[in-house]
Design a protein around this motif. Structure first.
Motif, PDB file in Angstrom:
ATOM      1  N   ALA A  42       0.826  -1.207   0.000  1.00 51.83           N
ATOM      2  CA  ALA A  42       0.000   0.000   0.000  1.00 51.83           C
ATOM      3  C   ALA A  42       0.858   1.254   0.000  1.00 51.83           C
ATOM      4  CB  ALA A  42      -0.916  -0.018   1.220  1.00 51.83           C
ATOM      5  N   ARG A  43       1.942   1.222   0.755  1.00 50.09           N
ATOM      6  CA  ARG A  43       2.825   2.389   0.779  1.00 50.09           C
ATOM      7  C   ARG A  43       3.576   2.531  -0.542  1.00 50.09           C
ATOM      8  NH1 ARG A  43       5.810   1.914   6.587  1.00 50.09           N
ATOM      9  NH2 ARG A  43       6.523   4.010   6.039  1.00 50.09           N
ATOM     10  N   ALA A  44       3.915   1.381  -1.148  1.00 54.43           N
ATOM     11  CA  ALA A  44       4.623   1.441  -2.432  1.00 54.43           C
ATOM     12  C   ALA A  44       3.735   1.990  -3.545  1.00 54.43           C
ATOM     13  CB  ALA A  44       5.129   0.043  -2.806  1.00 54.43           C
ATOM     14  N   LYS A  45       2.426   1.820  -3.425  1.00 57.60           N
ATOM     15  CA  LYS A  45       1.495   2.369  -4.417  1.00 57.60           C
ATOM     16  C   LYS A  45       1.387   3.884  -4.345  1.00 57.60           C
ATOM     17  CE  LYS A  45      -1.598  -1.649  -4.631  1.00 57.60           C
ATOM     18  NZ  LYS A  45      -2.975  -2.122  -4.326  1.00 57.60           N
ATOM     19  N   GLY A  46       1.912   4.443  -3.280  1.00 63.09           N
ATOM     20  CA  GLY A  46       1.840   5.884  -3.125  1.00 63.09           C
ATOM     21  C   GLY A  46       0.583   6.365  -2.437  1.00 63.09           C
ATOM     22  N   LEU A  47      -0.110   5.472  -1.720  1.00 64.74           N
ATOM     23  CA  LEU A  47      -1.315   5.889  -1.004  1.00 64.74           C
ATOM     24  C   LEU A  47      -0.954   6.878   0.101  1.00 64.74           C
ATOM     25  CD1 LEU A  47      -3.203   2.485  -0.600  1.00 64.74           C
ATOM     26  CD2 LEU A  47      -3.660   4.309  -2.238  1.00 64.74           C
ATOM     27  N   PRO A  48      -1.845   7.826   0.388  1.00 61.34           N
ATOM     28  CA  PRO A  48      -1.572   8.793   1.459  1.00 61.34           C
ATOM     29  C   PRO A  48      -1.364   8.088   2.798  1.00 61.34           C
ATOM     30  CG  PRO A  48      -3.463   9.479   0.147  1.00 61.34           C
ATOM     31  CD  PRO A  48      -3.120   8.086  -0.290  1.00 61.34           C
ATOM     32  N   THR A  49      -0.528   8.696   3.626  1.00 58.42           N
ATOM     33  CA  THR A  49      -0.226   8.096   4.930  1.00 58.42           C
ATOM     34  C   THR A  49      -1.481   7.899   5.763  1.00 58.42           C
ATOM     35  OG1 THR A  49       1.965   9.148   4.906  1.00 58.42           O
ATOM     36  CG2 THR A  49       1.151   8.357   7.026  1.00 58.42           C
ATOM     37  N   ARG A  50      -2.394   8.870   5.708  1.00 64.60           N
ATOM     38  CA  ARG A  50      -3.639   8.752   6.478  1.00 64.60           C
ATOM     39  C   ARG A  50      -4.430   7.523   6.043  1.00 64.60           C
ATOM     40  NH1 ARG A  50      -7.460  13.908   6.539  1.00 64.60           N
ATOM     41  NH2 ARG A  50      -5.544  14.704   7.494  1.00 64.60           N
ATOM     42  N   THR A  51      -4.500   7.269   4.746  1.00 66.17           N
ATOM     43  CA  THR A  51      -5.230   6.098   4.242  1.00 66.17           C
ATOM     44  C   THR A  51      -4.562   4.807   4.683  1.00 66.17           C
ATOM     45  OG1 THR A  51      -5.936   7.368   2.300  1.00 66.17           O
ATOM     46  CG2 THR A  51      -6.081   4.970   2.164  1.00 66.17           C
ATOM     47  N   VAL A  52      -3.245   4.781   4.619  1.00 62.64           N
ATOM     48  CA  VAL A  52      -2.517   3.577   5.043  1.00 62.64           C
ATOM     49  C   VAL A  52      -2.764   3.303   6.526  1.00 62.64           C
ATOM     50  CG1 VAL A  52      -0.231   2.548   5.319  1.00 62.64           C
ATOM     51  CG2 VAL A  52      -0.754   3.874   3.267  1.00 62.64           C
ATOM     52  N   ILE A  53      -2.747   4.344   7.336  1.00 60.76           N
ATOM     53  CA  ILE A  53      -2.922   4.168   8.777  1.00 60.76           C
ATOM     54  C   ILE A  53      -4.323   3.650   9.092  1.00 60.76           C
ATOM     55  CG2 ILE A  53      -3.080   5.375  10.986  1.00 60.76           C
ATOM     56  CD1 ILE A  53      -0.836   7.198  10.026  1.00 60.76           C
ATOM     57  N   TRP A  54      -5.352   4.328   8.573  1.00 58.82           N
ATOM     58  CA  TRP A  54      -6.724   3.987   8.937  1.00 58.82           C
ATOM     59  C   TRP A  54      -7.215   2.717   8.255  1.00 58.82           C
ATOM     60  CZ3 TRP A  54      -9.068   5.860  12.987  1.00 58.82           C
ATOM     61  CH2 TRP A  54      -8.696   7.109  13.471  1.00 58.82           C
ATOM     62  N   SER A  55      -6.907   2.553   6.989  1.00 56.54           N
ATOM     63  CA  SER A  55      -7.484   1.440   6.228  1.00 56.54           C
ATOM     64  C   SER A  55      -6.662   0.162   6.305  1.00 56.54           C
ATOM     65  CB  SER A  55      -7.642   1.843   4.757  1.00 56.54           C
ATOM     66  OG  SER A  55      -8.492   2.973   4.635  1.00 56.54           O
ATOM     67  N   TYR A  56      -5.403   0.264   6.631  1.00 54.62           N
ATOM     68  CA  TYR A  56      -4.540  -0.916   6.622  1.00 54.62           C
ATOM     69  C   TYR A  56      -3.950  -1.218   8.005  1.00 54.62           C
ATOM     70  CZ  TYR A  56      -4.759  -0.672   1.521  1.00 54.62           C
ATOM     71  OH  TYR A  56      -5.205  -0.659   0.212  1.00 54.62           O
ATOM     72  N   VAL A  57      -3.260  -0.230   8.570  1.00 50.96           N
ATOM     73  CA  VAL A  57      -2.502  -0.492   9.799  1.00 50.96           C
ATOM     74  C   VAL A  57      -3.436  -0.689  10.995  1.00 50.96           C
ATOM     75  CG1 VAL A  57      -0.770   0.399  11.375  1.00 50.96           C
ATOM     76  CG2 VAL A  57      -0.500   0.734   8.911  1.00 50.96           C
ATOM     77  N   LEU A  58      -4.247   0.316  11.307  1.00 46.25           N
ATOM     78  CA  LEU A  58      -5.105   0.221  12.489  1.00 46.25           C
ATOM     79  C   LEU A  58      -6.168  -0.866  12.335  1.00 46.25           C
ATOM     80  CD1 LEU A  58      -5.582   3.953  13.555  1.00 46.25           C
ATOM     81  CD2 LEU A  58      -4.092   2.205  14.542  1.00 46.25           C
ATOM     82  N   ARG A  59      -6.622  -1.080  11.109  1.00 51.16           N
ATOM     83  CA  ARG A  59      -7.587  -2.157  10.917  1.00 51.16           C
ATOM     84  C   ARG A  59      -6.947  -3.512  11.174  1.00 51.16           C
ATOM     85  NH1 ARG A  59     -11.309  -3.186   5.512  1.00 51.16           N
ATOM     86  NH2 ARG A  59     -12.532  -4.918   6.374  1.00 51.16           N
ATOM     87  N   GLY A  60      -5.715  -3.692  10.744  1.00 50.94           N
ATOM     88  CA  GLY A  60      -5.028  -4.953  11.003  1.00 50.94           C
ATOM     89  C   GLY A  60      -4.672  -5.150  12.461  1.00 50.94           C
ATOM     90  N   ALA A  61      -4.421  -4.037  13.168  1.00 57.14           N
ATOM     91  CA  ALA A  61      -4.039  -4.127  14.580  1.00 57.14           C
ATOM     92  C   ALA A  61      -5.238  -4.011  15.510  1.00 57.14           C
ATOM     93  CB  ALA A  61      -3.026  -3.032  14.916  1.00 57.14           C
ATOM     94  N   SER A  62      -6.447  -3.951  14.970  1.00 57.83           N
ATOM     95  CA  SER A  62      -7.633  -3.665  15.785  1.00 57.83           C
ATOM     96  C   SER A  62      -7.925  -4.765  16.803  1.00 57.83           C
ATOM     97  CB  SER A  62      -8.854  -3.462  14.888  1.00 57.83           C
ATOM     98  OG  SER A  62      -9.075  -4.601  14.077  1.00 57.83           O
TER      99      SER A  62
END
Length: 359
Positions: free
Chosen positions: A260-280
């Motif tokens: 997701a980060r390599a695709k150039g997605l915004p940091t906010r999107t990576v945090i909310w949609s990927y990181v925090l969701r995976g760590a929820s």
């Protein structure tokens, strides 16, 4: 000419027969919790009766306890003259009717005492856990994203300090500074002497005052909440910050987050949609444990701020060997832990479908 027959997939038939996966998952968790409640009653009853000391002498005083007639009447009134097995099954039978017995200290029904004390504890526990989750998730995520940098080290030291400082010492220091020195926080209790309690709807003074349209009472109740909520928040934030940092670091190393980060997605999107969701799920676990701890571990904080909650009632019951009161508090705390764990388990199934399908 041949005709083809459309058959239903076997998987669809099995799901239809067994019901919705989440419904089955929820039913199993509810049944397990009910069985654990029975276990909690047994453990609470046994441990309470193993407490050293004579409840008769504690309730009546030494002089009255030396009179055999008075002792016999007291034991008969509270069922202490029967074998422990009979007492336990009598206790279970009374529980089915919502009767936790009569307190030997207040001489009120234990259910009445607990129904008055529980909202006070819930008010500070809910305020503390909400603030702790917001602050802890933000600080833990920042520390994980800035791993090894100065801000990460500062946040780790601060969180460790929050965990290391005893809550009773912190409560005394904050009470002295904000009340005695700066005069920006009110004294002890839930309301000032100039205010009357709002009409009881939920038992939470802030909520009831708002529902009754009493803005002045709401502001005074909120001001009294400030110090006890601050003390509990500072401790819980330290725990959540360290745990969130660990959980987020583990997710940051996953391939899908790197993609997701390599695709150039915004940091906010990576945090909310990927990181925090995976760590929820791990975060949700520690939030549930922290909330249960807040509900049951506020004895010293409530004592310092003269807060009439479960902690104060438990201390009063224990100091007077009030067995019905002690068993009532133990059962209530155990049931609250089970309810919190049940809610967390159900949220697991909502967040991650793999949990309910695999169970």
């Amino acid at each position: 000419m041949t005709t083809s027959t459309v058959t239903r997939p076997p998987r669809a038939r099995s799901v239809s027969r067994g019901g919705h996966p989440f419904a089955r998952y929820a039913l199993r968790r509810v049944i397990t919790s009910l069985l654990l409640v029975v276990g909690v009653t047994l453990v609470t009853f046994i441990l309470t009766n193993l407490v050293p000391g004579d409840p008769v002498a504690a309730a009546l005083g030494q002089r009255a306890a030396e009179d055999p007639a008075i002792v016999a009447q007291f034991r008969s009134e509270y069922g202490l003259d029967k074998p422990l097995v009979v007492q336990y099954f009598t206790y279970l039978g009374n529980l089915l009717h919502g009767d936790l017995g009569t307190s030997t200290t207040t001489h009120n029904a234990v259910t009445s005492d607990l129904s008055s004390a529980l909202p006070a504890t819930l008010e500070i526990a809910i305020g503390a856990i909400v603030l702790s989750v917001i602050i802890g998730v933000v600080l833990g995520t920042i520390a994980a994203y800035r791993r090894g940098k100065a801000s990460d080290h500062v946040l780790r030291v601060v969180s460790l300090a929050g965990l290391s400082v005893p809550t009773f010492w912190l409560a005394l220091v904050l009470y002295y500074v904000f009340y005695f020195k700066l005069h920006i926080a009110p004294g002890s209790g839930r309301l000032s002497s100039d205010f009357n309690a709002p009409p009881t709807i939920t038992g939470l003074y802030t909520v009831d005052a708002l529902l009754a349209g009493q803005l002045d009472t709401f502001l005074d109740a909120a001001a009294h909440l400030f110090l006890p909520v601050l003390v509990l928040t500072l401790y819980t934030v330290g725990l959540l910050t360290r745990f969130v940092r660990t959980a987020v670091l583990e997710i940051l190393d996953q391939d899908y987050v790197r993609a997701a980060r390599a695709k150039g997605l915004p940091t906010r999107t990576v945090i909310w949609s990927y990181v925090l969701r995976g760590a929820s799920i791990p975060i949700l676990t520690v939030v549930g444990l922290a909330f249960g701890s807040l509900l049951s571990g506020t004895v010293l904080v409530e004592s310092i701020f003269a807060w009439p909650g479960i902690g104060s009632y438990a201390y009063q019951a224990a100091s007077h060997l009030d067995l019905p009161g002690v068993m009532g508090v133990g059962l209530l705390i155990g049931v609250m832990y089970l309810l919190v764990n049940l809610v967390v388990d159900l949220l697991y199934g909502v967040i991650d479908p793999r949990v309910r399908l695999a169970s």
